[in-house]
Design an enzyme around this catalytic site. Structure first.
Site, PDB file in Angstrom:
ATOM      1  N   HIS A  87     -44.840 -53.481 -11.680  1.00 25.49           N
ATOM      2  CA  HIS A  87     -45.658 -54.230 -11.016  1.00 25.49           C
ATOM      3  C   HIS A  87     -45.399 -55.390 -10.299  1.00 25.49           C
ATOM      4  O   HIS A  87     -46.556 -56.104 -10.383  1.00 25.49           O
ATOM      5  CB  HIS A  87     -46.838 -54.596 -11.713  1.00 25.49           C
ATOM      6  CG  HIS A  87     -46.212 -55.090 -13.062  1.00 25.49           C
ATOM      7  ND1 HIS A  87     -44.930 -54.578 -14.378  1.00 25.49           N
ATOM      8  CD2 HIS A  87     -46.091 -56.869 -13.617  1.00 25.49           C
ATOM      9  CE1 HIS A  87     -43.776 -56.068 -14.927  1.00 25.49           C
ATOM     10  NE2 HIS A  87     -44.986 -56.741 -14.456  1.00 25.49           N
TER      11      HIS A  87
HETATM   12  C1  UD1 Z   1     -49.109 -60.921 -14.500  1.00 28.54           C
HETATM   13  C2  UD1 Z   1     -47.273 -62.169 -14.315  1.00 28.54           C
HETATM   14  C3  UD1 Z   1     -46.173 -61.760 -14.383  1.00 28.54           C
HETATM   15  C4  UD1 Z   1     -46.064 -60.289 -15.621  1.00 28.54           C
HETATM   16  C5  UD1 Z   1     -47.762 -59.195 -14.890  1.00 28.54           C
HETATM   17  C6  UD1 Z   1     -47.488 -58.673 -16.630  1.00 28.54           C
HETATM   18  C7  UD1 Z   1     -47.682 -64.172 -13.178  1.00 28.54           C
HETATM   19  C8  UD1 Z   1     -47.378 -64.879 -11.637  1.00 28.54           C
HETATM   20  N1  UD1 Z   1     -47.778 -63.307 -13.324  1.00 28.54           N
HETATM   21  O1  UD1 Z   1     -48.647 -60.554 -12.863  1.00 28.54           O
HETATM   22  O2  UD1 Z   1     -45.407 -62.342 -14.637  1.00 28.54           O
HETATM   23  O3  UD1 Z   1     -44.780 -59.376 -15.392  1.00 28.54           O
HETATM   24  O4  UD1 Z   1     -48.967 -60.476 -15.592  1.00 28.54           O
HETATM   25  O5  UD1 Z   1     -48.314 -57.688 -16.209  1.00 28.54           O
HETATM   26  O6  UD1 Z   1     -48.997 -64.859 -13.887  1.00 28.54           O
HETATM   27  N2  UD1 Z   1     -56.667 -56.669 -13.470  1.00 28.54           N
HETATM   28  C9  UD1 Z   1     -56.496 -56.043 -14.472  1.00 28.54           C
HETATM   29  N3  UD1 Z   1     -57.459 -56.937 -15.117  1.00 28.54           N
HETATM   30  C10 UD1 Z   1     -56.501 -57.382 -16.437  1.00 28.54           C
HETATM   31  C11 UD1 Z   1     -55.393 -57.804 -15.103  1.00 28.54           C
HETATM   32  C12 UD1 Z   1     -55.076 -58.130 -14.589  1.00 28.54           C
HETATM   33  O7  UD1 Z   1     -57.268 -55.822 -13.565  1.00 28.54           O
HETATM   34  O8  UD1 Z   1     -56.462 -57.216 -16.955  1.00 28.54           O
HETATM   35  C13 UD1 Z   1     -55.723 -57.332 -12.250  1.00 28.54           C
HETATM   36  C14 UD1 Z   1     -56.697 -58.512 -11.490  1.00 28.54           C
HETATM   37  O9  UD1 Z   1     -57.503 -57.166 -10.265  1.00 28.54           O
HETATM   38  C15 UD1 Z   1     -56.037 -59.132 -10.991  1.00 28.54           C
HETATM   39  C16 UD1 Z   1     -54.654 -58.193 -10.847  1.00 28.54           C
HETATM   40  O10 UD1 Z   1     -54.654 -57.017 -11.729  1.00 28.54           O
HETATM   41  O11 UD1 Z   1     -55.385 -60.404  -9.797  1.00 28.54           O
HETATM   42  C17 UD1 Z   1     -53.122 -59.203 -11.241  1.00 28.54           C
HETATM   43  O12 UD1 Z   1     -53.072 -59.778 -12.264  1.00 28.54           O
HETATM   44  P1  UD1 Z   1     -52.533 -61.399 -11.980  1.00 28.54           P
HETATM   45  O13 UD1 Z   1     -52.791 -61.761 -13.940  1.00 28.54           O
HETATM   46  O14 UD1 Z   1     -52.045 -62.273 -11.518  1.00 28.54           O
HETATM   47  O15 UD1 Z   1     -50.846 -60.522 -12.208  1.00 28.54           O
HETATM   48  P2  UD1 Z   1     -50.167 -59.478 -12.840  1.00 28.54           P
HETATM   49  O16 UD1 Z   1     -50.356 -58.881 -11.638  1.00 28.54           O
HETATM   50  O17 UD1 Z   1     -50.790 -58.466 -14.307  1.00 28.54           O
END
Ligand code: UD1
Length: 389
Positions: free
Chosen positions: A231
């Site tokens: 991821h």
């Molecule tokens: C975040 C953390 C990362 C961690 C990871 C674990 C930061 C900078 N990154 O990355 O360090 O390793 O979480 O998962 O804080 N989304 C969903 N459903 C959810 C959550 C996210 O669909 O429940 C989608 C959304 O479109 C979101 C994208 O995934 O914009 C990324 O989520 P985000 O929390 O921004 O970063 P992660 O890649 O999950």
């Protein structure tokens, strides 16, 4: 405003109150043991703040249920958006929160945007900050988490450190010795606790944790399989970066079927590009903690770019190949079961082959990765907040 939770019976309402911040999936495993330790210790009152950075049921609620974390006292619902949008929304929400309900200290964990956002707000409000998993450094400033770690540690008052490299990094950066506590790892407290729960389950309940895709992989490999998680934005956002990794996975799967629970970020790129992983890489939705633990703890190899999984595999002695050029958790390489592959497909395939063939040592658990880290953290916090026994 909710009343602070009294840790143990007979709280008098005048105990120092700490607010624990959790936002994203890897935070929940770190918060669970701290909550248990606070409850057992009884010297501090506490509240739980959920920023809402992760919001899908399988990325959040299911972890609260399985890890036995009480429902949050407040939930900001600040998920999605760009880094700046997400961080800014969490900062606004947390600023209002601490203005209305001022804690004596804020505890942040890990390196996600919620960690950074709440640290900045607390510090500007004059509230001391404790950082759990402090001092880790990848040296890679293209990694958003590295920026989060550096800023969080530049502002924190207590540094709870998981491995010796963290202590060295904090000293080099001039952090005061009196604030640095090498306590071990709450992530390990959690995995040890949950592995015990898994052992205590009946066979039928354990079997029920496996999805059909897992059962298919198991039968294809005669009981042997590997597990994949990916991821990191640097690996999954750009199809040109993901394609060679996908090629390596497809090749490895010819020898060993792979099970791959797909993070929402990765799912997006796979769907847009239609990258072919072949018939023996089995894609799943993000898994609840127990189903995932049940899966990876018996895997022949785990291929991952996660930080936490590098440590959890070291804790349980499962071979791990890390698909990154660097790691902020070097003890998993020097003492644990981790190998750093980078993203070159040939090297990934070779290190996976060695792991599958049993040619790499299973390593050992680093010092203080003994399941007791959260108790040490609560002891230091209670003393720091004037509650020495
Ligand atoms: C975040 C953390 C990362 C961690 C990871 C674990 C930061 C900078 N990154 O990355 O360090 O390793 O979480 O998962 O804080 N989304 C969903 N459903 C959810 C959550 C996210 O669909 O429940 C989608 C959304 O479109 C979101 C994208 O995934 O914009 C990324 O989520 P985000 O929390 O921004 O970063 P992660 O890649 O999950």
């Amino acid at each position: 405003m909710t009343a602070p939770r009294e840790a143990g019976a007979g709280g008098d309402g005048r105990k120092p109150c700490v607010h624990l911040v959790a936002g994203a999936r890897p935070n929940f495993m770190k918060i669970a043991p701290i909550v248990r330790a606070l409850q057992a210790d009884g010297r501090l009152a506490w509240k739980l703040v959920h920023t809402g950075q992760h919001y899908d049921r399988n990325m959040s609620d299911v972890f609260f249920e399985e890890l036995g974390i009480p429902a949050p006292d407040v939930h900001f619902g600040c998920g999605g958006g760009s880094h700046a949008q997400q961080t800014a929304r969490i900062m606004e929400a947390f600023e209002s929160h601490v203005a209305a309900d001022r804690p004596d200290a804020v505890v942040v964990v890990g390196d996600v945007n919620s960690t950074l956002a709440c640290t900045i707000v607390a510090k500007k409000a004059g509230i001391p900050v404790a950082h759990v998993e402090a001092g880790l450094r990848s040296g890679d400033m293209t990694m958003p988490e590295e920026i989060n770690r550096i800023v969080t540690d530049s502002l924190s008052d207590w540094f709870f450190v998981t491995e010796p490299s963290g202590v060295e990094n904090l000293r080099r950066e001039g952090r005061p010795e009196s604030g640095i506590f090498y306590v071990g790892h709450v992530m390990v407290d959690n995995v040890v606790h949950q592995a015990r729960q898994l052992d205590a389950m009946g066979d039928a309940a354990r079997v029920a944790l496996a999805t059909d895709a897992v059962k298919r992989a198991l039968s294809e490999g005669g009981g042997r399989y590997g597990v994949v998680t990916l991821h990191r934005p640097s690996n999954v956002d750009d199809p040109a970066a993901l394609a060679p990794i996908a090629g390596a996975l497809k090749a490895i799967a010819e020898a060993l079927p792979l099970v791959f629970p797909v993070h929402p970020r990765t799912r997006g790129t796979l769907a847009r590009t239609g990258l072919d992983l072949g018939p023996r890489v089995h894609l799943l939705d993000p898994q609840p903690y127990m189903a995932f633990l049940h899966l990876w703890k018996d895997a022949a190899v785990v291929l991952t770019d996660s930080g936490g999984l590098q440590e959890e595999t070291t804790a349980l002695g499962v071979p791990c190949v890390t698909l990154r050029e660097n790691t902020e958790r070097p003890i998993t390489l020097t003492e644990g079961s981790n190998q750093l592959a980078g993203t070159d497909p040939a090297r990934i395939a070779e290190l996976a082959r060695r792991a599958i063939a049993g040619e790499v040592p299973r390593g050992r658990r680093p010092a203080l990765w003994d399941g007791q880290a959260a108790g040490r953290i609560v002891e230091a916090l209670a003393r720091g907040l004037g509650q020495a026994r």
